[in-house]
Enzyme design. Structure first.
Site, PDB file in Angstrom:
ATOM      1  N   GLU A 192      30.997 -19.740  10.807  1.00  0.00           N
ATOM      2  CA  GLU A 192      30.606 -20.463   9.609  1.00  0.00           C
ATOM      3  C   GLU A 192      30.252 -19.501   8.467  1.00  0.00           C
ATOM      4  O   GLU A 192      30.580 -19.751   7.319  1.00  0.00           O
ATOM      5  CB  GLU A 192      29.395 -21.353   9.954  1.00  0.00           C
ATOM      6  CG  GLU A 192      28.981 -22.335   8.893  1.00  0.00           C
ATOM      7  CD  GLU A 192      29.984 -23.460   8.689  1.00  0.00           C
ATOM      8  OE1 GLU A 192      31.031 -23.469   9.362  1.00  0.00           O
ATOM      9  OE2 GLU A 192      29.713 -24.319   7.829  1.00  0.00           O
ATOM     10  N   ASP A 193      29.620 -18.404   8.780  1.00  0.00           N
ATOM     11  CA  ASP A 193      29.031 -17.557   7.731  1.00  0.00           C
ATOM     12  C   ASP A 193      29.671 -16.180   7.566  1.00  0.00           C
ATOM     13  O   ASP A 193      29.220 -15.398   6.736  1.00  0.00           O
ATOM     14  CB  ASP A 193      27.529 -17.348   8.019  1.00  0.00           C
ATOM     15  CG  ASP A 193      26.762 -18.662   7.970  1.00  0.00           C
ATOM     16  OD1 ASP A 193      27.265 -19.609   7.342  1.00  0.00           O
ATOM     17  OD2 ASP A 193      25.678 -18.742   8.570  1.00  0.00           O
TER      18      ASP A 193
END
Ligand code: MN
Length: 492
Positions: free
Chosen positions: A75-76
Site C-alpha cells: 500500500e505504501d
C-alpha cells in the site's frame, strides 16, 4: 527495532526456514519504507515491526510474523504484492493482501451503515484465513498505543471503531490480552473523565493492596509447597480499567465492593493439580458462598478455562484466586492465537472447533465450521441484506454454547439455542423431520433453551413432510431459520 529484538520477542524461538523468512521480511520492509515517517516523527517501519513484535509475542507462525512486518508494504511503497509473492511465497502474500484489503475500509455514509460494512468485510476476511484478522488486531493495537500523535477528531473515530469492532472481535477470538488493552486505550480517548476517575480510584486502592497481594502470594505458595503441589507460577493480576469501570458503575463507584479487582493467579502443571490446589486453599481459607466456579469442567463459551474461588484470605481479607494450567493460561491470554502454540491434540475443544487446518497446505481457517456457513447463507439470503448481517452479527458476538450429539460430536450454538437449532446444525433433513428432543436423557420441548455441555438427542419421523412454521418464532440460528423457510417454500 533491531532484527534481534524482534526475533528474541518470539514466544517460541524461531529457527531454520522460519527464522530466515522473518529475517528476509525485516530486510525488505526496512528498505522499502526507508525515509518514510509516521505522524509521531519516528520511522514508518517501526510501526510495522511493532505490529510484528506483538504477533511474535503471541507465538504466531513465521508466515504471520513476516506478513505483519510487510503489512503496509504494497500500500505504501513501490514494492508490489506480486513481488512479495515472488520473494515470500503465496501464503505470506495472501496474508498481506488480506490485511491491505481490510485497511482500505473507509468511513462513508452513516455510522451504522459503516459499522455493518466493516463487520461484513471482517467476517469474509476471517473466512479466508483467520490469521489476517490476528494481524489486523496487532496493527490496530500498535496504532492505538500511538494514537496521541493524531488530531483529536481522528483519535475519536479510531477509538470508537476500536471499541465497537476490534475489541469485540478480539474477545470473540478469546484473545484476552489484546481485547483488554484495546478497550482501555479506546476508553481513554472516548470517555477521558471516566477513565481518569477509574484510574484514580484504582491507584489509591492499588497502593494499599500491593503489599497485601505480595503477602497473599507468599502464603499460598507456602501452603501449596507444604502439600507437595508444584506451582509453576503465582502472580497477581489486576482487572483492566474499562471492565473495572463497568463494575464500579454497578456498585455506586464503591471500589471496596469489587471483589475481583485484584486476583491471585496460580499456574500448576496438570488439571488434577488444579483441583488439588483448590482443595488445599479451601482447607486453610474459607471460600465465599456461591463464588466457586469450575470453568475447567464447564468452560466459558469463549473457551476460557480456570478454577475461580473467592476466599477470606490471609488476615481475613477477601481475595479472588484463579487456578489453571499453563496451557489454559496461554489460551486465556492468546485465545485463537494459542492455536499456533499447541499441537492438534493439545488444543482445546473450542480451538479445534474454530480452526481446523488441512494438513500443511492452505490457510488454516479454510474449514472453520461456522464460517463455512457464510457462503451458504450469503447464497440463500443474498449479500448485504440487513437480515443476513443481523443474523451474522448476533451469532458472532453472542456467546456460544457447546452441545454434544449422542456420539459425542460437538455442536456449537449461540446461547439460548433450541433443539430445533441443534437439529438443523446437524443436518437439514434432521431438522425438517424433528418431532421431539432429549437433553441429557430427559425429554425437552423443541423450543427449550439448551444449556452448555448437554448431550442432545433429536427424535425424527421420516414420514413428516415439512417443518412446523411456528419454529420460525423461536429458532435462534440463521441456519435453522433459512432451512425452515426453504423447506416450507418447497412444500408449497
Ligand atoms: Mn499498519
Amino acid at each position: 527495532m533491531t532484527l534481534d529484538e524482534l526475533l528474541k520477542a518470539h514466544k517460541n524461538p524461531l529457527s531454520g526456514d522460519g527464522r530466515r523468512l522473518v529475517t528476509q521480511a525485516y530486510e525488505v520492509a526496512v528498505k522499502a519504507h526507508a525515509g518514510q515517517k509516521r505522524k509521531s516523527g519516528e520511522d514508518y517501519v517501526e510501526h510495522s515491526l511493532a505490529a510484528a513484535k506483538i504477533l511474535a509475542q503471541m507465538g504466531m507462525d513465521p508466515e504471520t510474523v513476516a506478513a505483519g512486518i510487510l503489512h503496509d508494504v504494497p500500500e505504501d511503497t513501490i514494492i508490489t504484492l506480486d513481488e512479495i509473492k515472488g520473494t515470500f511465497g503465496p501464503q505470506v502474500a495472501n496474508l498481506v493482501d488480506g490485511v491491505t484489503k481490510l485497511g482500505k475500509l473507509r468511513l462513508k455514509g452513516s455510522r451504522e451503515e459503516n459499522y455493518m460494512e466493516n463487520l461484513r468485510k471482517m467476517f469474509f476476511a476471517m473466512a479466508e484465513d483467520i490469521r489476517v484478522i490476528i494481524i489486523k488486531l496487532a496493527d490496530r493495537l500498535h496504532n492505538m498505543r500511538t494514537l496521541s500523535a493524531l488530531p483529536h477528531d481522528k483519535q475519536l473515530k479510531i477509538a470508537r471503531e476500536t471499541m465497537e469492532i476490534y475489541a469485540p472481535i478480539a474477545n470473540r477470538l478469546g484473545i484476552g490480552e489484546i481485547k483488554g488493552e484495546l478497550e482501555d486505550l479506546a476508553f481513554k480517548y472516548l470517555e477521558p473523565a471516566a477513565y481518569d476517575e477509574t484510574v484514580r480510584l484504582m491507584q489509591d486502592y492499588a497502593d494499599e493492596s500491593q503489599q497485601y497481594i505480595e503477602e497473599g502470594i507468599q502464603a499460598l505458595r507456602a501452603a501449596l509447597k507444604e502439600e507437595n503441589i508444584q506451582s509453576l507460577d503465582i502472580h497477581g493480576r489486576t482487572k483492566n480499567i474499562y471492565r473495572l469501570y463497568h463494575k464500579l458503575k454497578k456498585h455506586d463507584m464503591d471500589i471496596n465492593r469489587v471483589y475481583d479487582l485484584f486476583a491471585i493467579r496460580i499456574i500448576v502443571p496438570s488439571v488434577a493439580d488444579c483441583y488439588e490446589a483448590l482443595g488445599v486453599i479451601h482447607k486453610r481459607y474459607r471460600p465465599m458462598v456461591g463464588r466457586i466456579k469450575d470453568y475447567i469442567s464447564l468452560p466459558k463459551p469463549n473457551g476460557y478455562q480456570s478454577l475461580h474461588t473467592t476466599i477470606f484470605g490471609p488476615k481475613g481479607r477477601i481475595v479472588e484466586v484463579q487456578i489453571r494450567t499453563k496451557k489454559m493460561h496461554d489460551e486465556a491470554e492468546f485465545g485463537i492465537a494459542a492455536h499456533w502454540l499447541y499441537t492438534e491434540n493439545e488444543r482445546s475443544i473450542w480451538q479445534r472447533f474454530f480452526v481446523r487446518p488441512k494438513a500443511a497446505e492452505g490457510p488454516a481457517a479454510r474449514d472453520v465450521a461456522w464460517i463455512k456457513q457464510l457462503s451458504s447463507w450469503q447464497h440463500e439470503i443474498g449479500r448485504d441484506t440487513s437480515e443476513f448481517m443481523q443474523g451474522l452479527q448476533i451469532e458472532f458476538f453472542k456467546n456460544h454454547i457447546f452441545c454434544f450429539t449422542p456420539k459425542g460430536d460437538i455442536i456449537q450454538l449461540p446461547e439460548e439455542a433450541t433443539p430445533v437449532d441443534f437439529a438443523y446444525a446437524i443436518h437439514s433433513e434432521i431438522g425438517d423431520t424433528a418431532v421431539g428432543a432429549k437433553a441429557d436423557g430427559k425429554m425437552v420441548a423443541l423450543d427449550a433453551a439448551l444449556q452448555n455441555g448437554q448431550v442432545v438427542e433429536i427424535m425424527v419421523d421420516k414420514n413428516r413432510k415439512k417443518p412446523n412454521p411456528d419454529w420460525l418464532s423461536f429458532a435462534k440460528t440463521s441456519t435453522a431459520k433459512s432451512h425452515i423457510r426453504h423447506a416450507l417454500k418447497r412444500e408449497e
